[in-house]
Design an enzyme around this catalytic site. Structure first.
Site, PDB file in Angstrom:
ATOM      1  N   GLY A 198       0.814  -1.225   0.000  1.00 55.58           N
ATOM      2  CA  GLY A 198       0.000   0.000   0.000  1.00 55.58           C
ATOM      3  C   GLY A 198       0.837   1.259   0.000  1.00 55.58           C
ATOM      4  O   GLY A 198       0.522   2.215   0.714  1.00 55.58           O
ATOM      5  N   ALA A 199       1.895   1.268  -0.815  1.00 54.06           N
ATOM      6  CA  ALA A 199       2.797   2.427  -0.809  1.00 54.06           C
ATOM      7  C   ALA A 199       2.459   3.425  -1.917  1.00 54.06           C
ATOM      8  O   ALA A 199       3.227   4.340  -2.191  1.00 54.06           O
ATOM      9  CB  ALA A 199       4.238   1.957  -0.935  1.00 54.06           C
TER      10      ALA A 199
ATOM     11  N   THR B 208       0.004   5.544  -1.841  1.00 58.14           N
ATOM     12  CA  THR B 208      -0.491   6.795  -1.247  1.00 58.14           C
ATOM     13  C   THR B 208      -0.197   6.800   0.257  1.00 58.14           C
ATOM     14  O   THR B 208       0.274   5.817   0.808  1.00 58.14           O
ATOM     15  CB  THR B 208      -2.028   6.887  -1.409  1.00 58.14           C
ATOM     16  OG1 THR B 208      -2.608   5.707  -0.827  1.00 58.14           O
ATOM     17  CG2 THR B 208      -2.457   7.006  -2.855  1.00 58.14           C
ATOM     18  N   GLY B 209      -0.526   7.909   0.888  1.00 57.12           N
ATOM     19  CA  GLY B 209      -0.610   8.001   2.341  1.00 57.12           C
ATOM     20  C   GLY B 209       0.632   7.593   3.120  1.00 57.12           C
ATOM     21  O   GLY B 209       1.768   7.856   2.720  1.00 57.12           O
TER      22      GLY B 209
ATOM     23  N   GLY C 194       1.945   4.690   3.732  1.00 55.73           N
ATOM     24  CA  GLY C 194       2.815   3.700   3.079  1.00 55.73           C
ATOM     25  C   GLY C 194       3.815   4.372   2.162  1.00 55.73           C
ATOM     26  O   GLY C 194       5.005   4.027   2.143  1.00 55.73           O
TER      27      GLY C 194
ATOM     28  N   SER D 257      -4.592   0.042  14.022  1.00 57.70           N
ATOM     29  CA  SER D 257      -5.204   1.341  14.310  1.00 57.70           C
ATOM     30  C   SER D 257      -5.775   1.332  15.720  1.00 57.70           C
ATOM     31  O   SER D 257      -6.191   0.276  16.217  1.00 57.70           O
ATOM     32  CB  SER D 257      -6.335   1.605  13.310  1.00 57.70           C
ATOM     33  OG  SER D 257      -7.117   2.690  13.742  1.00 57.70           O
TER      34      SER D 257
ATOM     35  N   TYR E 181     -13.959  -2.582  10.167  1.00 55.38           N
ATOM     36  CA  TYR E 181     -12.606  -2.015  10.158  1.00 55.38           C
ATOM     37  C   TYR E 181     -11.905  -2.320  11.486  1.00 55.38           C
ATOM     38  O   TYR E 181     -10.751  -2.751  11.511  1.00 55.38           O
ATOM     39  CB  TYR E 181     -12.693  -0.506   9.906  1.00 55.38           C
ATOM     40  CG  TYR E 181     -11.346   0.182   9.857  1.00 55.38           C
ATOM     41  CD1 TYR E 181     -10.426  -0.091   8.847  1.00 55.38           C
ATOM     42  CD2 TYR E 181     -10.979   1.109  10.832  1.00 55.38           C
ATOM     43  CE1 TYR E 181      -9.183   0.541   8.812  1.00 55.38           C
ATOM     44  CE2 TYR E 181      -9.740   1.750  10.800  1.00 55.38           C
ATOM     45  CZ  TYR E 181      -8.854   1.460   9.788  1.00 55.38           C
ATOM     46  OH  TYR E 181      -7.617   2.080   9.757  1.00 55.38           O
TER      47      TYR E 181
END
Ligand SMILES: NC(=O)c1ccc[n+]([C@@H]2O[C@H](COP(=O)([O-])OP(=O)(O)OC[C@H]3O[C@@H](n4cnc5c(N)ncnc54)[C@H](OP(=O)(O)O)[C@@H]3O)[C@@H](O)[C@H]2O)c1
Length: 344
Positions: A79-80, A82-83, A85, A202, A226
């Site tokens: 998941g790199a 965006t954001g 990552g 999280s 989630y």
């Protein structure tokens, strides 16, 4: 079991929110009972300046700025695109690691790898990885020859119930099962390198309930789905440590902080952007959002098998410490993987 509100309150973003509330109340008190018009304008300007200075410090929390030279080390970040990552991959590439990023779509993975390499004159390689498709996870893992640090960062929030290619509820399937399978396939390499596995969980895991089935077979709720998947990330790290710690593997779980500017939740429309932008004053910046991940990946102060937040070990919810539940989830995950990958 009492709702673990204490865990929420120790986060920098909560302290920042309480400070904001205190400032609003103070301003209202001054406006109605103490200072008369037009002096209230001058007071407001002074209060905003002081708020900004103090709040900047409160919302950022602790810092971790690594200086380790990672030459000859291979790090995988999922998941790199965006954001958090992407920020994590960039920092690791700056430290001279060979960074392999797993991103949906090969052309996009290569483009982002090129952008990151260019940004820091580093060595970033992009491969297609779709964590919601276990055959793609296997294809990705087959390309890996060496790994010293695996960062299981990718994550989704699904407003409606959706399914992965393998027929699993998509939040659980992507956030936990995809990473569980990837880690399982890379485990021989991680044992060989005495590597670290870092699961980006999280603080939302505190909303998970004791009787969760994880697979969301009951009525669907976005927050619960989630939260359950993020509890699964913590259980995965603790079980990895328990099962493979004596073979040199070290596994960590973490909350990165609240970073309002990421794409989590599927990107925002114009109205949502306007509505959520005030929350940015309570949120960490993107580089700060990567710091606890880097802390778990590199620092000797991070503790294997534990949950971290704000660049230190932090208590997770009481449910997250339930080792029987962690073992049950491991067994369920193994069963799912065996069922779903039989034909590969
Ligand atoms: N932002 C926060 O405040 C916050 C707070 C606590 C925890 N976290 C956790 O931090 C992690 C990173 O989230 P973020 O905030 O940086 O959000 P983000 O910008 O949405 O990043 C998530 C990444 O995961 C990737 N991804 C989603 N589904 C995937 C799949 N099936 N296969 C491969 N990659 C997939 C996305 O790729 P695409 O671009 O292809 O969709 C995206 O690059 C998540 O695990 C999240 O749960 C975030």
């Amino acid at each position: 079991m009492a709702f673990p509100i204490k865990i929420l309150l120790i986060e920098p973003e909560s302290r920042s929110a309480m400070f904001l509330l205190g400032n609003v109340l103070l301003f209202m008190y001054m406006m109605f009972f103490v200072i008369s018009w037009p002096y209230i304008i001058i007071y407001l300007i002074v209060q905003i300046i002081i708020f900004q200075r103090v709040n900047q410090h409160l919302r950022s929390g602790r810092s971790y700025v690594p200086t380790t030279n990672l030459n000859n080390q291979t790090v995988i970040v999922t998941g790199a695109a965006t954001g958090i990552g992407r920020a994590t991959a960039l920092e690791l590439a700056k430290l001279r690691a060979r960074v392999i990023i797993g991103i949906r779509n090969q052309a996009r993975a290569e483009r982002i790898a090129q952008e990151l390499s260019k940004q820091c004159n580093g060595n970033v390689i992009g491969y297609h990885l779709d964590l919601s498709d276990l055959s793609s996870v296997k294809d990705f893992a087959q390309k890996i020859d060496k790994v010293d640090i695996l960062i299981n960062n990718a994550g989704v929030v699904k407003r409606q119930k959706e399914y992965t290619k393998d027929g699993l509820e998509a939040t659980f399937g992507t956030n936990h099962i995809g990473h569980f399978y990837l880690t399982h396939l890379l485990l021989p390499l991680l044992i060989k390198s005495h590597g670290r596995i870092v699961n980006v969980s999280s603080v939302m895991h505190i909303f998970s309930k004791e009787d969760t089935d994880f697979i969301q077979n009951r009525s669907y709720n976005t927050i619960i789905a989630y939260a359950d998947s993020k509890l699964a990330n913590i259980f995965h790290a603790t079980e990895l440590q328990r099962r493979y710690g004596d073979q040199g593997v070290r596994a960590y779980a973490l909350h990165p902080g609240t970073i309002a500017s990421t794409e989590l939740g599927g990107g925002k429309g114009p109205l949502e952007t306007v509505l959520t932008s005030p929350f940015q004053i309570l949120s960490k910046s993107m580089p700060q959002g990567a710091m606890t991940t880097l802390f778990c990946a590199l620092s000797d102060e991070a503790q294997p098998g534990k949950y971290h937040s704000d660049c230190r070990i932090t208590p997770a919810s009481p449910l997250a410490s339930n080792s029987r539940k962690a073992q049950e989830l491991w067994e369920l995950s193994e069963k799912i993987i065996n069922d779903k990958t039989k034909s590969f």
